[in-house]
Design an enzyme around this catalytic site. Structure first.
Site, PDB file in Angstrom:
ATOM      1  N   HIS A 230      -1.909   0.644  -9.892  1.00 48.80           N
ATOM      2  CA  HIS A 230      -2.482  -0.242  -8.766  1.00 48.80           C
ATOM      3  C   HIS A 230      -2.907  -1.423  -9.608  1.00 48.80           C
ATOM      4  O   HIS A 230      -4.352  -1.903  -9.602  1.00 48.80           O
ATOM      5  CB  HIS A 230      -3.295   0.297  -8.234  1.00 48.80           C
ATOM      6  CG  HIS A 230      -3.804  -0.490  -6.875  1.00 48.80           C
ATOM      7  ND1 HIS A 230      -4.130   0.188  -5.738  1.00 48.80           N
ATOM      8  CD2 HIS A 230      -3.666  -1.703  -6.417  1.00 48.80           C
ATOM      9  CE1 HIS A 230      -4.096  -0.804  -4.546  1.00 48.80           C
ATOM     10  NE2 HIS A 230      -4.247  -1.998  -5.294  1.00 48.80           N
TER      11      HIS A 230
ATOM     12  N   ARG B 124       0.767  -1.078   0.054  1.00 50.02           N
ATOM     13  CA  ARG B 124       0.136   0.150   0.105  1.00 50.02           C
ATOM     14  C   ARG B 124       0.837   1.126   0.146  1.00 50.02           C
ATOM     15  O   ARG B 124       1.998   1.392   0.427  1.00 50.02           O
ATOM     16  CB  ARG B 124      -0.849   0.012   1.161  1.00 50.02           C
ATOM     17  CG  ARG B 124      -2.061  -0.993   1.270  1.00 50.02           C
ATOM     18  CD  ARG B 124      -3.147  -0.589   0.134  1.00 50.02           C
ATOM     19  NE  ARG B 124      -4.244  -1.631   0.209  1.00 50.02           N
ATOM     20  CZ  ARG B 124      -4.496  -2.600  -0.847  1.00 50.02           C
ATOM     21  NH1 ARG B 124      -3.364  -2.773  -1.710  1.00 50.02           N
ATOM     22  NH2 ARG B 124      -5.711  -3.189  -0.625  1.00 50.02           N
TER      23      ARG B 124
HETATM   24  P1  NDP Z   1      -1.700 -11.759   4.258  1.00 46.83           P
HETATM   25  O1  NDP Z   1      -2.611 -11.294   5.315  1.00 46.83           O
HETATM   26  O2  NDP Z   1      -2.004 -13.162   3.730  1.00 46.83           O
HETATM   27  O3  NDP Z   1      -0.314 -11.462   4.523  1.00 46.83           O
HETATM   28  C1  NDP Z   1       0.207 -10.389   5.329  1.00 46.83           C
HETATM   29  C2  NDP Z   1       1.757 -10.449   5.698  1.00 46.83           C
HETATM   30  O4  NDP Z   1       2.309  -9.496   6.182  1.00 46.83           O
HETATM   31  C3  NDP Z   1       1.983 -11.872   6.681  1.00 46.83           C
HETATM   32  O5  NDP Z   1       3.002 -12.563   6.699  1.00 46.83           O
HETATM   33  C4  NDP Z   1       2.051 -11.039   8.114  1.00 46.83           C
HETATM   34  O6  NDP Z   1       2.687 -11.621   9.256  1.00 46.83           O
HETATM   35  C5  NDP Z   1       2.854  -9.865   7.606  1.00 46.83           C
HETATM   36  N1  NDP Z   1       2.724  -8.703   8.457  1.00 46.83           N
HETATM   37  C6  NDP Z   1       1.533  -8.172   8.856  1.00 46.83           C
HETATM   38  N2  NDP Z   1       1.639  -7.221   9.852  1.00 46.83           N
HETATM   39  C7  NDP Z   1       3.055  -7.089  10.074  1.00 46.83           C
HETATM   40  C8  NDP Z   1       3.955  -6.525  10.654  1.00 46.83           C
HETATM   41  N3  NDP Z   1       3.547  -5.376  11.636  1.00 46.83           N
HETATM   42  N4  NDP Z   1       5.335  -6.804  10.768  1.00 46.83           N
HETATM   43  C9  NDP Z   1       5.610  -7.797  10.093  1.00 46.83           C
HETATM   44  N5  NDP Z   1       4.973  -8.634   9.254  1.00 46.83           N
HETATM   45  C10 NDP Z   1       3.723  -8.315   9.085  1.00 46.83           C
HETATM   46  O7  NDP Z   1      -1.739 -10.795   3.132  1.00 46.83           O
HETATM   47  P2  NDP Z   1      -1.620 -11.059   1.561  1.00 46.83           P
HETATM   48  O8  NDP Z   1      -0.471 -11.790   1.176  1.00 46.83           O
HETATM   49  O9  NDP Z   1      -3.051 -11.552   0.915  1.00 46.83           O
HETATM   50  O10 NDP Z   1      -1.725  -9.435   1.012  1.00 46.83           O
HETATM   51  C11 NDP Z   1      -0.760  -8.548   1.462  1.00 46.83           C
HETATM   52  C12 NDP Z   1      -1.141  -7.247   1.010  1.00 46.83           C
HETATM   53  O11 NDP Z   1      -0.856  -7.107  -0.635  1.00 46.83           O
HETATM   54  C13 NDP Z   1      -2.631  -6.893   0.957  1.00 46.83           C
HETATM   55  O12 NDP Z   1      -2.959  -6.339   2.112  1.00 46.83           O
HETATM   56  C14 NDP Z   1      -2.596  -5.666   0.237  1.00 46.83           C
HETATM   57  O13 NDP Z   1      -2.374  -4.500   0.806  1.00 46.83           O
HETATM   58  C15 NDP Z   1      -1.615  -5.949  -0.957  1.00 46.83           C
HETATM   59  N6  NDP Z   1      -2.205  -6.275  -2.220  1.00 46.83           N
HETATM   60  C16 NDP Z   1      -1.778  -5.507  -3.302  1.00 46.83           C
HETATM   61  C17 NDP Z   1      -2.408  -5.684  -4.586  1.00 46.83           C
HETATM   62  C18 NDP Z   1      -1.901  -4.777  -5.821  1.00 46.83           C
HETATM   63  O14 NDP Z   1      -2.209  -4.943  -6.860  1.00 46.83           O
HETATM   64  N7  NDP Z   1      -0.954  -3.975  -5.683  1.00 46.83           N
HETATM   65  C19 NDP Z   1      -3.126  -6.799  -4.938  1.00 46.83           C
HETATM   66  C20 NDP Z   1      -3.530  -7.331  -3.506  1.00 46.83           C
HETATM   67  C21 NDP Z   1      -3.024  -7.157  -2.299  1.00 46.83           C
HETATM   68  P3  NDP Z   1       2.174 -13.178   9.771  1.00 46.83           P
HETATM   69  O15 NDP Z   1       2.442 -14.105   8.449  1.00 46.83           O
HETATM   70  O16 NDP Z   1       3.129 -13.377  10.655  1.00 46.83           O
HETATM   71  O17 NDP Z   1       0.832 -12.913  10.304  1.00 46.83           O
HETATM   72  C1  OXD Z   2      -6.176  -5.890  -3.030  1.00 53.04           C
HETATM   73  C2  OXD Z   2      -5.720  -4.811  -4.070  1.00 53.04           C
HETATM   74  O1  OXD Z   2      -6.064  -5.537  -1.921  1.00 53.04           O
HETATM   75  O2  OXD Z   2      -6.341  -4.899  -5.272  1.00 53.04           O
HETATM   76  O3  OXD Z   2      -6.677  -6.918  -3.650  1.00 53.04           O
HETATM   77  O4  OXD Z   2      -5.013  -3.919  -3.785  1.00 53.04           O
END
Ligand code: NDP
Ligand code: OXD
Length: 312
Positions: free
Chosen positions: A275, A227
């Site tokens: 995005h 993000r």
């Molecule tokens: P998940 O919830 O599966 O994974 C999030 C990861 O981030 C986990 O490994 C988690 O740790 C880690 N995390 C969260 N908070 C912290 C912290 N404070 N410190 C360290 N690590 C942390 O999410 P997704 O993989 O499904 O998606 C990730 C993000 O990708 C979405 O939230 C979105 O913002 C972004 N996204 C962007 C898109 C785009 O087109 N640009 C499309 C889709 C998503 P733990 O495993 O220990 O819980």
């Molecule tokens: C999502 C995105 O969070 O599109 O799926 O960024």
């Protein structure tokens, strides 16, 4: 007997593909489309994206909300989500494939010096550059969740030296994993290509600031697909201006669409993407949502429910 009701309330997306997909794949459900919701007390499930604030008003029998996207910070921040109703985020193979393709594409771009070759072509310069071996290229992923882990596995498959940082300990074959804020500085010191795939939470908002960019080795690359708010944009621009960060691919921004006058648009070391690193694919995601919904109706626990306190 009343049929199970699913309200479609996704905005700014291809309604024909999404709504059409739900209607085609679930003729047994009563599928309504905002704003024609009928009696709000009859709505059992809602499928949302960029919903209006008052969407959930009067939905006293709501059983769950499904998000079209993986990131749910906007829904949690001010979506008017009724307390106690589970929010399910998008975890779908089509999304993971799209993100993995994009991250591999940009990592290979920097690893193979494509940014330099493109500049050399503009100068008419014929310069051979020998790339490093992938095993000598450290790629660091911030976030090892559904998407981060998928990218990590693909990069391991290409032979890269892959590291990952998460909140809690993780075990992923071939990936050196660390967790927690205490380990972040060391993780960044050893990372040549940094990929951000974190969710936006109170803990990750503004995480990547001048101090964190300074911890990367000089000449590191940065790919932000998490993000925009993960990054302090002025600090990134300063790091790019000095060359401490050699180049960045930015798919997400504090303000979207990125304002026309923003320096990222014209910075020679920045690639701006609108995005679209991974767009949720209706072809796979409609089925994913319906499988989860049907299992829930049959008495199973919903999968991929957001932990509201944690923020993701
Ligand atoms: P998940 O919830 O599966 O994974 C999030 C990861 O981030 C986990 O490994 C988690 O740790 C880690 N995390 C969260 N908070 C912290 C912290 N404070 N410190 C360290 N690590 C942390 O999410 P997704 O993989 O499904 O998606 C990730 C993000 O990708 C979405 O939230 C979105 O913002 C972004 N996204 C962007 C898109 C785009 O087109 N640009 C499309 C889709 C998503 P733990 O495993 O220990 O819980
Ligand atoms: C999502 C995105 O969070 O599109 O799926 O960024």
């Amino acid at each position: 007997m009343k049929r199970t009701t699913l309200l479609y309330a996704a905005f700014g997306v291809d309604d024909a593909a999404w709504l059409g997909g739900f209607r085609e794949q679930a003729p047994d459900l009563d599928i309504r489309a905002w704003p024609d919701i009928g009696d709000p007390r009859e709505i059992d499930y809602v499928f949302v994206w960029k919903q209006p604030l008052n969407l959930f008003d009067g939905m006293t029998n709501l059983r769950a909300v499904f998000s079209l996207g993986a990131g749910v910070e906007t829904l949690l921040a001010g979506g008017g989500l009724p307390a106690g109703v589970p929010l399910v985020r998008m975890v779908d193979p089509g999304l993971a494939t799209g993100m993995t393709e994009f991250v591999v594409l940009r990592v290979l771009h920097y690893h193979r010096n494509m940014h330099l070759h493109e500049a050399n072509q503009r100068d008419g310069a014929w310069i051979q550059l020998r790339p490093k071996l992938p095993e000598d290229r450290a790629v660091g992923l911030l976030g090892l969740g559904n998407l981060g882990a998928s990218c990590a596995r693909a990069l391991v498959g290409l032979g890269f030296d892959v590291r990952g940082w998460s909140r809690t300990p993780k075990l992923i074959g071939g990936v050196e994993t660390v967790h927690g804020e205490d380990q972040l500085a060391d993780f960044l010191c050893g990372t040549e290509i940094l990929v951000c795939l974190l969710p936006l939470t109170a803990d990750t908002d503004g995480l990547l600031d001048a101090r964190r960019f300074a911890q990367l080795p000089r000449g590191a690359f940065f790919v932000n697909v998490g993000r925009g708010r993960h990054v302090v944009e002025e600090d990134l621009l300063a790091a790019l201006d000095t060359g401490h960060v050699a180049a960045a691919t930015l798919d997400v921004f504090r303000e979207e669409p990125l304002p026309r006058q923003h320096r990222f648009w014209t910075h020679p070391s920045v690639t701006v993407m609108p995005h679209c690193a991974a767009l949720t694919q209706p072809k796979t995601a409609v089925r994913t949502v319906l499988d989860n919904l049907r299992a829930h109706l049959a008495g199973a626990q919903l999968r991929h429910v957001v932990d509201v306190a944690r923020g993701y």
